[in-house]
Design a protein around this motif. Structure first.
Motif: not given
Length: 269
Positions: A26-54
């Motif tokens: 999220i920090a690297a994006a520098g702006d609003l970023v989509m869940l799928r892009d966060i997951a891709l950059e972090a190397g995890v599945a979107p379903a795995q990233a979502h609970p962290y974001l909550v």
């Protein structure tokens, strides 16, 4: 017992490490970023990233835009960043890194900041390659006749530089300035190239038989904090653009700047 404790510390907590990668994305994006892009950059599945974001939203580490559903860092993340900046001394970090680099490479490393007479040495770490530089804290580099000076010329305002060059030329104690001082126009054409390359070099100037390479150190907001200059024998210090040691010095400056909170623009990163 002690071995088990050390092994446990070495293992760490995997979920925290995954969460850190998500925040970094999220920090690297520098702006609003989509869940799928966060997951891709972090190397995890979107379903795995979502609970962290909550959870991060509940902790104010992350906030979500209501209209787009995209994410950005939250107010608590800002508080953490500000706390880090308040407790961080970029010159100390530069000194620690410079000392390690000097020990590993046998070359001398100098830290400079902008002083009353121009680029002023604040720290010197002598290498073991027997190159005698006679540099010490308080020494001032020529703005036009040294690699260090040219780094400052390339990254400070023209008016500031021209006034400083005028002062160096009029100095009644020229012996305290390392390197010859010439007019601004003698280096003006080189400055865009130095800014683009991210470093400046000299060979046998101002010290015969010695090569020097200098790179800028930036802090938050892109402000120039100082410069790190590596000095070695011209016979052993290869300063060609393709040389491995040149890349090492650039990486060293980038690492110090990153620790000071500087984020390079995407094109140069």
């Amino acid at each position: 017992m002690e071995g088990d404790r050390v092994a446990a510390e070495a293992r760490g907590v995997q979920s925290i490490e995954v969460g850190a990668r998500i925040l970094e994305a999220i920090a690297a994006a520098g702006d609003l970023v989509m869940l799928r892009d966060i997951a891709l950059e972090a190397g995890v599945a979107p379903a795995q990233a979502h609970p962290y974001l909550v959870s991060y939203r509940r902790a104010n580490l992350v906030e979500q835009d209501r209209q787009s559903g995209r994410y950005r860092l939250g107010p608590f993340a800002l508080q953490l960043g500000l706390a880090r900046l308040r407790s961080f001394d970029p010159l100390k970090a530069a000194g620690d890194a410079a000392a390690r680099f000097a020990a590993e490479t046998a070359m001398s490393v100098v830290i400079t900041v902008w002083g009353a007479y121009g680029p002023t040495v604040v720290q010197v770490y002598e290498g073991s390659d027997q190159v005698h530089t006679a540099l010490r804290p308080g020494t001032v580099f020529s703005l036009t006749g040294s690699a260090t000076g040219r780094i400052f010329c390339a990254n400070l305002g023209v008016e500031i530089i021209m006034e400083a060059i005028k002062a160096q030329k009029a100095d009644k104690m020229p012996s305290r300035i390392v390197g010859p001082v010439s007019d601004f126009r003698s280096i003006k054409a080189d400055l865009p190239l130095i800014r683009e390359a991210g470093y400046a070099t000299t060979t046998s100037n101002p010290i015969p038989g010695v090569s020097a390479m200098s790179a800028p150190i930036f802090e938050t907001g892109g402000e120039l904090t100082g410069a790190i200059t590596v000095i070695g024998s011209a016979l052993s210090f290869d300063i060609a653009p393709s040389a491995a040691r040149v890349r090492d010095v650039i990486d060293l400056a980038h690492a110090i700047s990153a620790r000071a909170g500087y984020q390079r623009p995407a094109a140069s990163a």
